[in-house]
Design a protein around this motif. Structure first.
Motif, short mmCIF file in Angstrom:
data_model
loop_
_atom_site.label_atom_id
_atom_site.label_comp_id
_atom_site.label_asym_id
_atom_site.label_seq_id
_atom_site.Cartn_x
_atom_site.Cartn_y
_atom_site.Cartn_z
N LYS A 98 0.36 -1.19 -0.06
CA LYS A 98 -0.05 -0.25 -0.26
C LYS A 98 0.88 1.26 -0.16
N GLU B 238 -5.21 6.88 -2.49
CA GLU B 238 -6.56 5.99 -2.98
C GLU B 238 -6.39 5.43 -3.94
N GLU C 83 -5.39 1.55 -2.13
CA GLU C 83 -6.07 1.36 -1.81
C GLU C 83 -6.32 -0.39 -2.72
N LEU C 84 -6.28 0.53 -4.15
CA LEU C 84 -6.62 -0.66 -5.35
C LEU C 84 -5.42 -2.37 -5.47
N LYS D 245 -6.44 -4.14 -2.22
CA LYS D 245 -7.72 -4.87 -2.80
C LYS D 245 -6.94 -5.85 -4.10
N ILE D 246 -6.01 -5.86 -5.03
CA ILE D 246 -5.55 -7.20 -5.54
C ILE D 246 -5.53 -7.63 -4.97
N ARG E 2 -4.85 -8.85 -2.49
CA ARG E 2 -6.45 -9.88 -1.20
C ARG E 2 -7.04 -10.84 -1.81
N THR E 3 -7.24 -10.38 -3.41
CA THR E 3 -8.09 -11.12 -3.96
C THR E 3 -6.96 -12.34 -4.45
N GLU F 66 -6.70 -14.80 -1.40
CA GLU F 66 -7.83 -15.12 -1.43
C GLU F 66 -8.11 -16.34 -2.07
N LEU G 121 -13.11 -6.54 -8.94
CA LEU G 121 -13.28 -6.04 -8.10
C LEU G 121 -14.16 -4.49 -8.86
N THR H 26 -13.05 -2.78 -11.40
CA THR H 26 -12.52 -1.58 -11.86
C THR H 26 -11.82 -1.47 -13.48
#
Length: 180
Positions: A15, A26, A30-31, A34-35, A37-38, A41, A55, A57
């Motif tokens: 980040k 931001e 943040e993106l 998110k990437i 974490r995806t 997971e 996402l 986006t």
């Protein structure tokens, strides 16, 4: 998703690094999280178009962030042949990748700290007590008449033994984190 220490350190570094690259937390940071974490997971290599759909986006923005993260070593890239003349690029991340990345990063930091300790051991250094700009050698301090070139405050000699002890403690803690 419950994050372990390695994952949370990795995500925080990503980040900050991507935010620095984009000069906007931001937009990039943040993106990027998110990437990542995806990818964590799903635990599989995923094409950028699929990430964009997941996402919500634009694929262009996802690609831009992924390329910056790949350049800095935060994600891996695999090329798979779709047919005879076409390739699909998939992005991946796994626990071993994170562990290896953090280990390499810790090694870089400890190397820099060891270099600083060696410099402190062999040279007298001065620091400005107001702006904390430091690392002035004795020759530089003479050149500036022992005054800070930024704010004209009198330079102070760095307390070498306590500085070396402080840096050695940081190195010990980093190496302790690396072995866990």
């Amino acid at each position: 998703m419950v994050e372990d220490l390695e994952t949370s350190l990795f995500l925080e570094y990503a980040k900050r690094r991507i935010s620095f690259e984009y000069d906007n937390e931001e937009t990039g940071g943040e993106l990027a999280v998110k990437i990542l974490r995806t990818l964590i997971e799903r635990n599989e290599a995923i094409p950028d178009e699929t990430l964009a759909l997941i996402l919500g986006t634009s694929a262009t923005e996802i690609r831009r962030i992924l390329h910056v993260m790949h350049k800095t070593g935060l994600v891996g890239l695999a090329r798979e042949s779709v047919d005879q003349y076409r390739y699909e690029y998939k992005w991946f991340l796994n626990k071993d990748f994170i562990r290896k990345f953090l280990s390499q990063h810790i090694n870089k930091v400890t190397t820099k700290l060891m270099h600083r300790i060696n410099t402190l051991s062999s040279t007298t250094l001065y620091i400005c007590p107001t702006c904390f700009r430091g690392g002035y050698t004795l020759d530089e301090a003479y050149e500036y008449d022992f005054r800070c070139p930024r704010d004209d405050t009198e330079l102070m000699q760095i307390d070498t033994p306590s500085e070396i002890a402080f840096l050695s403690n940081i190195i010990k803690n980093l190496r302790g984190e690396e072995t866990e």
